[in-house]
Design a protein around this motif. Structure first.
Motif, PDB file in Angstrom:
ATOM      1  N   LYS A 194      -0.376   9.928  -6.544  1.00 14.66           N
ATOM      2  CA  LYS A 194      -1.122  10.537  -7.429  1.00 14.66           C
ATOM      3  C   LYS A 194      -0.584  11.914  -7.740  1.00 14.66           C
ATOM      4  O   LYS A 194      -0.888  12.177  -8.971  1.00 14.66           O
ATOM      5  CB  LYS A 194      -2.392  10.989  -6.610  1.00 14.66           C
ATOM      6  N   SER A 195       0.068  12.684  -6.874  1.00 12.87           N
ATOM      7  CA  SER A 195       0.396  13.974  -7.290  1.00 12.87           C
ATOM      8  C   SER A 195       1.638  13.791  -8.147  1.00 12.87           C
ATOM      9  O   SER A 195       1.858  14.642  -9.006  1.00 12.87           O
ATOM     10  CB  SER A 195       1.029  14.612  -5.836  1.00 12.87           C
ATOM     11  N   ASP A 196       2.330  12.789  -8.199  1.00 10.85           N
ATOM     12  CA  ASP A 196       3.537  12.275  -9.224  1.00 10.85           C
ATOM     13  C   ASP A 196       2.890  12.356 -10.724  1.00 10.85           C
ATOM     14  O   ASP A 196       3.390  12.924 -11.677  1.00 10.85           O
ATOM     15  CB  ASP A 196       4.432  11.077  -8.891  1.00 10.85           C
TER      16      ASP A 196
ATOM     17  N   GLU B 208      12.520  13.354   2.671  1.00 11.97           N
ATOM     18  CA  GLU B 208      13.005  13.962   1.157  1.00 11.97           C
ATOM     19  C   GLU B 208      12.455  12.876   0.382  1.00 11.97           C
ATOM     20  O   GLU B 208      12.782  11.542   0.350  1.00 11.97           O
ATOM     21  CB  GLU B 208      14.596  14.032   1.298  1.00 11.97           C
ATOM     22  N   ALA B 209      11.888  13.288  -0.714  1.00 11.02           N
ATOM     23  CA  ALA B 209      11.430  12.341  -1.924  1.00 11.02           C
ATOM     24  C   ALA B 209      12.531  11.769  -2.589  1.00 11.02           C
ATOM     25  O   ALA B 209      13.463  12.052  -2.705  1.00 11.02           O
ATOM     26  CB  ALA B 209      10.613  13.342  -2.857  1.00 11.02           C
ATOM     27  N   ASN B 210      11.971  10.572  -2.964  1.00 13.72           N
ATOM     28  CA  ASN B 210      12.995   9.548  -3.581  1.00 13.72           C
ATOM     29  C   ASN B 210      12.555   9.519  -4.941  1.00 13.72           C
ATOM     30  O   ASN B 210      11.477   9.011  -5.216  1.00 13.72           O
ATOM     31  CB  ASN B 210      12.872   8.079  -3.310  1.00 13.72           C
ATOM     32  N   TRP B 211      13.349  10.416  -5.935  1.00 10.21           N
ATOM     33  CA  TRP B 211      12.929  10.533  -7.302  1.00 10.21           C
ATOM     34  C   TRP B 211      13.637   9.616  -8.191  1.00 10.21           C
ATOM     35  O   TRP B 211      13.594   9.797  -9.528  1.00 10.21           O
ATOM     36  CB  TRP B 211      13.278  11.949  -7.742  1.00 10.21           C
TER      37      TRP B 211
ATOM     38  N   ILE C  92       0.742  -1.384  -0.086  1.00  7.37           N
ATOM     39  CA  ILE C  92       0.049   0.112  -0.066  1.00  7.37           C
ATOM     40  C   ILE C  92       0.782   1.399  -0.069  1.00  7.37           C
ATOM     41  O   ILE C  92       1.671   1.499   0.709  1.00  7.37           O
ATOM     42  CB  ILE C  92      -0.996   0.035   1.143  1.00  7.37           C
ATOM     43  N   SER C  93       0.659   2.044  -1.063  1.00  7.62           N
ATOM     44  CA  SER C  93       1.484   3.255  -0.941  1.00  7.62           C
ATOM     45  C   SER C  93       0.704   4.687  -0.736  1.00  7.62           C
ATOM     46  O   SER C  93       1.085   5.662  -0.345  1.00  7.62           O
ATOM     47  CB  SER C  93       1.887   3.516  -2.618  1.00  7.62           C
ATOM     48  N   GLU C  94      -0.629   4.519  -0.534  1.00  2.00           N
ATOM     49  CA  GLU C  94      -1.444   5.811  -0.291  1.00  2.00           C
ATOM     50  C   GLU C  94      -2.713   5.440   0.330  1.00  2.00           C
ATOM     51  O   GLU C  94      -3.149   4.215   0.266  1.00  2.00           O
ATOM     52  CB  GLU C  94      -1.524   6.727  -1.441  1.00  2.00           C
ATOM     53  N   ALA C  95      -3.558   6.299   1.159  1.00  2.00           N
ATOM     54  CA  ALA C  95      -4.843   5.980   1.339  1.00  2.00           C
ATOM     55  C   ALA C  95      -5.744   7.326   1.563  1.00  2.00           C
ATOM     56  O   ALA C  95      -5.175   8.309   1.216  1.00  2.00           O
ATOM     57  CB  ALA C  95      -4.793   5.452   2.890  1.00  2.00           C
TER      58      ALA C  95
ATOM     59  N   SER D  53       7.392   9.740  -5.671  1.00  2.61           N
ATOM     60  CA  SER D  53       8.083  10.363  -4.530  1.00  2.61           C
ATOM     61  C   SER D  53       7.550   9.511  -3.283  1.00  2.61           C
ATOM     62  O   SER D  53       7.818  10.123  -2.243  1.00  2.61           O
ATOM     63  CB  SER D  53       7.514  11.816  -4.258  1.00  2.61           C
ATOM     64  N   GLY D  54       6.935   8.409  -3.382  1.00  2.00           N
ATOM     65  CA  GLY D  54       6.428   7.846  -2.335  1.00  2.00           C
ATOM     66  C   GLY D  54       7.471   6.849  -1.791  1.00  2.00           C
ATOM     67  O   GLY D  54       8.739   6.837  -2.026  1.00  2.00           O
ATOM     68  N   THR D  55       7.076   6.098  -0.724  1.00  2.00           N
ATOM     69  CA  THR D  55       7.912   5.063  -0.011  1.00  2.00           C
ATOM     70  C   THR D  55       8.602   3.876  -1.036  1.00  2.00           C
ATOM     71  O   THR D  55       7.800   3.548  -1.885  1.00  2.00           O
ATOM     72  CB  THR D  55       7.298   4.357   1.224  1.00  2.00           C
TER      73      THR D  55
END
Length: 416
Positions: free
Chosen positions: A144-146, A101-104, A5-8, A136-138
């Motif tokens: 979604k924003s990406d 810090e985002a992982n790009w 799961i990456s978002e909720a 940019s998530g874990t």
């Protein structure tokens, strides 16, 4: 929220800024694909800030709110997921707490949530283009924003090969007759929308083929009738047919492991674990699939305990996120609703799903030592829908027949 799961989505805040909360008191409700979860407060204190509101989609690890604990410890962070709770000194209480810090780094193997896939389908993003978006998530997961950031700045869509344009249908959308005062509109809830998207995605992804067999489960039915009361008394557990079905499926998968796979582009992922999902109806009428993990390693008692726990948790909306994840094969007992048989839709990313029809008594011709005779037998239909990209008729039919054999040849000497 679980490993994949990456978002909720935030369903509701049960507290507001200025409210005092006790440690372990539920403060916010969040939802993922199919399960709602309560997020408890990690500490006692006063809520000083809420950063995301109802219906917001939040990445795992994001800070949802700040809590003022006392003079020594302030600014406790409430986060989604497995991120450790950290405290800040009192002097930094007013400071802004930003996310990690985002992982790009682009990660083509990253998990893509149903929400991300749905957005990609609406925006005509190919899978290759979607996987090229830096997440940019874990662990570099795409959020979604990406996707929206990428769409805003996209100039040249990436496609691995030409995509044939399907001509737009000229067939007009059928008119829906609505009678004011008689008919009424019911908006789909969040779960129903997700189920609808998942079903459409499955049918568009996998070429479905369904095979049927009929099995004689008379011996199994008689055994269960003789032992269900003893089982209840001895173990305080109900003895239903479902654990027997799960056991038969797990055995058949061991005989035909290529039914326990997933498709990743041109690769076939063969799963070692045999995790059997059970399609279960909720009181709301929606569907959820709790999972019996490592079903092949458990005896009938352990399977019965798992099945009863998952069924009870489903009915009471108490399933944990990890209890609905990781299935590699799914069964659907359509006989529960009185259906003779069904044509189930594959639970992606699996490649097959088994429907079990109602068990009915009827006269059948059987062969005995005296010849052919007519006898009352308990019969049921099994139907297997499979993904014809990787499961051909021989594999699908052989697997289905093996499940039937295990049910027909159930060992009535099984001790409990």
């Amino acid at each position: 929220m679980g490993e994949s799961i990456s978002e909720a989505t935030i369903i509701a805040w049960l507290k507001k800024v200025g409210d005092f909360v006790e440690a372990e008191e539920t403060i916010v409700e969040v939802a993922t694909d199919k399960v709602d979860s309560d997020v408890p407060s990690p500490v006692s204190g006063t809520i000083t800030e809420i950063r995301f509101h109802k219906d917001a989609v939040v990445g795992v690890g994001e800070v949802l709110a700040l809590i003022d604990c006392d003079d020594k410890v302030a600014g406790k962070k409430i986060t989604i997921g497995k991120t450790e709770t950290k405290s800040m000194p009192a002097e930094t209480k007013k400071a802004e707490v930003t996310r990690a810090e985002a992982n790009w780094q682009s990660n083509p193997d990253a998990f893509l949530s149903p929400l991300i896939i749905s957005i990609a389908q609406k925006e005509n993003l190919s899978i290759e283009e979607l996987q090229s978006i830096p997440g940019s998530g874990t662990d570099g997961r795409v959020q979604k924003s990406d996707v929206f950031h990428y769409l805003k700045n996209r100039k040249y869509p990436v496609q691995s090969k030409p995509v044939a344009q399907q001509p737009a249908s000229t067939y007009p959308k059928p008119k829906i007759n609505f009678t004011e005062g008689k008919d009424h509109i019911v908006e789909m809830d969040r779960m129903r929308k997700m189920i609808a998207d998942h079903m459409v995605y499955s049918k568009q992804t996998s070429p479905h083929v369904t095979s049927y067999i009929e099995v004689d489960v008379t011996n199994l039915v008689n055994w269960r009738n003789e032992n269900k009361d003893k089982f209840q008394t001895k173990y305080n557990e109900k003895l239903t047919f479902t654990p027997v079905f799960v056991q038969a499926v797990a055995k058949a998968i061991q005989d035909f492991p290529m039914i326990n796979v997933s498709v990743d582009e041109k690769n076939i992922i063969v799963h070692k674990d045999i995790n059997v999902g059970m399609a279960t109806a909720l009181p709301s009428g929606n569907l959820i699939v709790p999972v019996v993990k490592n079903a092949n390693e458990k005896d009938l008692l352990a399977l019965a305990k798992d099945v009863n726990h998952l069924a009870d948790a489903s009915r009471n909306n108490k399933l944990k996120p990890e209890e609905i994840q990781g299935s590699t094969f799914t069964i659907s007992n359509v006989g529960t609703f009185g259906s003779l048989m069904g044509t189930p839709i594959i639970n992606q990313p699996e490649v097959a799903i088994l429907a079990l029809g109602i068990i009915k008594k009827r006269p059948e011709v059987i062969t005995t030592s005296k010849g052919d005779e007519i006898a009352i037998r308990s019969m049921m239909f099994l139907s297997l829908s499979f993904d014809h990209r990787v499961v051909d008729g021989f594999l699908g039919g052989s697997f289905l027949r093996k499940v039937g054999d295990y049910l027909e040849q159930f060992d009535t000497n099984t001790t409990l």
